[in-house]
Design an enzyme around this catalytic site. Structure first.
Site, PDB file in Angstrom:
ATOM      1  N   GLU A  49       0.822  -1.209   0.000  1.00  0.00           N
ATOM      2  CA  GLU A  49       0.000   0.000   0.000  1.00  0.00           C
ATOM      3  C   GLU A  49       0.859   1.263   0.000  1.00  0.00           C
ATOM      4  OE1 GLU A  49      -3.198  -0.160  -0.607  1.00  0.00           O
ATOM      5  OE2 GLU A  49      -3.206  -2.332  -0.450  1.00  0.00           O
ATOM      6  N   LEU A  97       1.787  -9.238  -4.722  1.00  0.00           N
ATOM      7  CA  LEU A  97       1.320  -9.895  -3.503  1.00  0.00           C
ATOM      8  C   LEU A  97       0.000  -9.325  -2.994  1.00  0.00           C
ATOM      9  CD1 LEU A  97       4.505 -10.326  -1.277  1.00  0.00           C
ATOM     10  CD2 LEU A  97       3.264 -12.068  -2.571  1.00  0.00           C
ATOM     11  N   ARG A  98      -0.428  -8.206  -3.537  1.00  0.00           N
ATOM     12  CA  ARG A  98      -1.630  -7.574  -2.997  1.00  0.00           C
ATOM     13  C   ARG A  98      -2.838  -8.501  -3.042  1.00  0.00           C
ATOM     14  NH1 ARG A  98      -6.132  -4.495  -3.267  1.00  0.00           N
ATOM     15  NH2 ARG A  98      -6.224  -2.838  -1.714  1.00  0.00           N
ATOM     16  N   ARG A  99      -3.061  -9.107  -4.160  1.00  0.00           N
ATOM     17  CA  ARG A  99      -4.227 -10.004  -4.272  1.00  0.00           C
ATOM     18  C   ARG A  99      -4.149 -11.160  -3.272  1.00  0.00           C
ATOM     19  NH1 ARG A  99      -8.278 -11.393  -8.413  1.00  0.00           N
ATOM     20  NH2 ARG A  99      -9.143 -13.365  -7.711  1.00  0.00           N
ATOM     21  N   VAL A 102      -4.786  -9.649   0.262  1.00  0.00           N
ATOM     22  CA  VAL A 102      -6.048  -8.978   0.544  1.00  0.00           C
ATOM     23  C   VAL A 102      -7.267  -9.828   0.171  1.00  0.00           C
ATOM     24  CG1 VAL A 102      -7.450  -6.944  -0.021  1.00  0.00           C
ATOM     25  CG2 VAL A 102      -5.003  -6.708   0.323  1.00  0.00           C
TER      26      VAL A 102
END
Length: 141
Positions: A49, A97-99, A102
């Site tokens: 983020e 890595l966000r997916r 999250v």
């Protein structure tokens, strides 16, 4: 003249040393326990983020082309030479890595030390320094 929200960039960059320190501590004391796994997850998520928020502020402020994805944010600011090319692979891996962090968090392997946790402290510090240098160069502040 550009309107770059330096205040918002600054508050986000200020988080980076804390994230780097937390990751260093996780690496040095890793035991695969639940609390460390969750702490690692959160540190990686905050790193994603932070980098994408800073990138978005730069894109908006310097009127760069619109980003269509988190990876595109990295592509755009890399293309504008905001940071050294050597950081791009790790930053791309980070935003990917966000997916998993999250949306697919239920599949995350919390007992495993993620390889990026080891590499990111230095990468994040270098990203912060590069952004500050870019702002100074572009805005002559």
């Amino acid at each position: 003249m550009y309107y770059v929200n330096r205040e918002q960039i600054s508050v986000r960059l200020a988080v980076i040393p804390q994230l780097a320190e937390a990751m260093d501590k996780l690496v040095s004391s890793w035991d695969g326990g639940l609390l460390q796994g969750l702490a690692q997850e959160r540190a990686l998520h905050l790193a994603v983020e932070t980098v994408t928020d800073v990138g978005s502020y730069l894109i908006d402020g310097f009127i760069m082309r619109d980003a269509s994805s988190y990876e595109d944010i990295i592509e755009i600011i890399a293309g504008e030479q905001v940071f050294p090319e050597a950081l791009k692979p790790d930053l791309m891996e980070l935003v990917r890595l966000r997916r998993p962090l999250v949306q697919d968090y239920y599949e995350w392997q919390r007992s495993e030390l993620h390889p990026l946790t080891v590499k990111l402290p230095a990468c994040l510090i270098a990203f912060k320094e590069a952004v500050l240098s870019y702002l100074q160069k572009e805005l002559d502040v």
